[in-house]
Design a protein around this motif. Structure first.
Motif, PDB file in Angstrom:
ATOM      1  N   ALA A 130       2.502   3.886  -3.293  1.00  8.28           N
ATOM      2  CA  ALA A 130       1.203   3.223  -3.096  1.00  8.28           C
ATOM      3  C   ALA A 130       0.564   3.605  -1.762  1.00  8.28           C
ATOM      4  CB  ALA A 130       1.377   1.705  -3.179  1.00  8.28           C
ATOM      5  N   GLY A 131       1.292   4.354  -0.943  1.00  9.36           N
ATOM      6  CA  GLY A 131       0.711   4.853   0.301  1.00  9.36           C
ATOM      7  C   GLY A 131       0.691   3.858   1.447  1.00  9.36           C
ATOM      8  N   LEU A 132       1.646   2.933   1.468  1.00 12.00           N
ATOM      9  CA  LEU A 132       1.725   1.987   2.593  1.00 12.00           C
ATOM     10  C   LEU A 132       1.924   2.734   3.917  1.00 12.00           C
ATOM     11  CD1 LEU A 132       1.904  -0.313   0.511  1.00 12.00           C
ATOM     12  CD2 LEU A 132       3.836  -1.219   1.782  1.00 12.00           C
ATOM     13  N   GLU A 133       1.441   2.133   4.988  1.00  9.77           N
ATOM     14  CA  GLU A 133       1.532   2.736   6.333  1.00  9.77           C
ATOM     15  C   GLU A 133       2.937   2.552   6.893  1.00  9.77           C
ATOM     16  OE1 GLU A 133      -0.453   4.386   8.295  1.00  9.77           O
ATOM     17  OE2 GLU A 133      -2.219   4.403   6.995  1.00  9.77           O
ATOM     18  N   MET A 134       3.864   3.421   6.509  1.00 13.12           N
ATOM     19  CA  MET A 134       5.271   3.209   6.832  1.00 13.12           C
ATOM     20  C   MET A 134       5.573   3.313   8.334  1.00 13.12           C
ATOM     21  SD  MET A 134       6.604   2.293   4.102  1.00 13.12           S
ATOM     22  CE  MET A 134       6.330   2.379   2.327  1.00 13.12           C
ATOM     23  N   ASP A 135       4.829   4.147   9.038  1.00  9.35           N
ATOM     24  CA  ASP A 135       5.106   4.291  10.476  1.00  9.35           C
ATOM     25  C   ASP A 135       4.759   3.016  11.240  1.00  9.35           C
ATOM     26  OD1 ASP A 135       6.159   6.792  10.231  1.00  9.35           O
ATOM     27  OD2 ASP A 135       4.272   7.835  10.654  1.00  9.35           O
ATOM     28  N   SER A 136       3.586   2.468  10.966  1.00 12.39           N
ATOM     29  CA  SER A 136       3.201   1.273  11.720  1.00 12.39           C
ATOM     30  C   SER A 136       4.022   0.065  11.266  1.00 12.39           C
ATOM     31  CB  SER A 136       1.696   1.007  11.619  1.00 12.39           C
ATOM     32  OG  SER A 136       1.370   0.443  10.386  1.00 12.39           O
ATOM     33  N   LEU A 137       4.373  -0.004   9.978  1.00 14.22           N
ATOM     34  CA  LEU A 137       5.239  -1.098   9.514  1.00 14.22           C
ATOM     35  C   LEU A 137       6.615  -0.997  10.172  1.00 14.22           C
ATOM     36  CD1 LEU A 137       4.389  -1.197   5.686  1.00 14.22           C
ATOM     37  CD2 LEU A 137       3.844  -2.960   7.383  1.00 14.22           C
TER      38      LEU A 137
END
Ligand SMILES: [Fe+2]
Ligand SMILES: [Fe+2]
Length: 171
Positions: A130-137
């Motif tokens: 889904a393209g979640l912002e994995m780096d900022s999470l």
């Protein structure tokens, strides 16, 4: 500069899973009561922190991106595990059911981790797709983890919060 605090969200959560699996194995192999208690307490602390950063940061970010039923089941699985965590925290290696509680907790976690890490239909795969912002999470979770570790090391674990349970109160 890359260090542990710049892990992406999924790498961070998977590394936690491996840490806890290793601790469960060490508990199973341990013999002395003191060693067992120390390992069980470490397991409870790791799991409490892991569940909290997922519930505070990762799961909410997954809302709308990951199958809703899967997310709800994950929350109930966390709360089920917290019942045993509270039991283990309140008890000790001399208790009749202590080892059994740690064993059953490990089995519950094994199932839960599979649901998170399963390829394609697992929670992490869906979130990635889904393209979640994995780096900022990952950054946010690393920061909360660090803060919680400091708090729990000083004051011990709080009574677990089990938002999905209605008939069971742990406090
Ligand atoms: Fe997890
Ligand atoms: Fe989880």
């Amino acid at each position: 500069m890359a260090d542990a605090s710049t892990q992406d969200a999924i790498a961070l959560l998977k590394a936690d899973h491996r840490t806890v699996e290793d601790l469960f194995e060490r508990f199973e192999a341990a013999t002395g009561a003191g060693k067992k208690q120390a390992l069980a307490e470490q397991i409870c602390r790791e799991l409490t922190i892991h569940a909290k950063i997922e519930e505070d940061i990762f799961y909410p970010a997954c809302a709308g991106a990951v199958d809703e039923d899967l997310l709800k089941e994950a929350r109930v699985e966390h709360d089920g595990a917290k019942v045993l965590i509270a039991e283990i925290e309140a008890g000790g290696p001399d208790d009749n059911f202590y080892d059994a509680k740690v064993k059953v907790l490990s089995e519950m976690i094994e199932h839960h981790v599979k649901e998170e890490e399963k390829r394609v239909e697992g929670m992490f795969s869906q979130a990635r797709a889904a393209g979640l912002e994995m780096d900022s999470l990952g950054e946010k979770m690393a920061a909360e983890k660090k803060q919680l570790m400091a708090v729990y090391e000083k004051g011990g674990l709080p009574t677990p919060e089990t938002a999905t349970l209605q008939a069971t109160t742990l406090r």
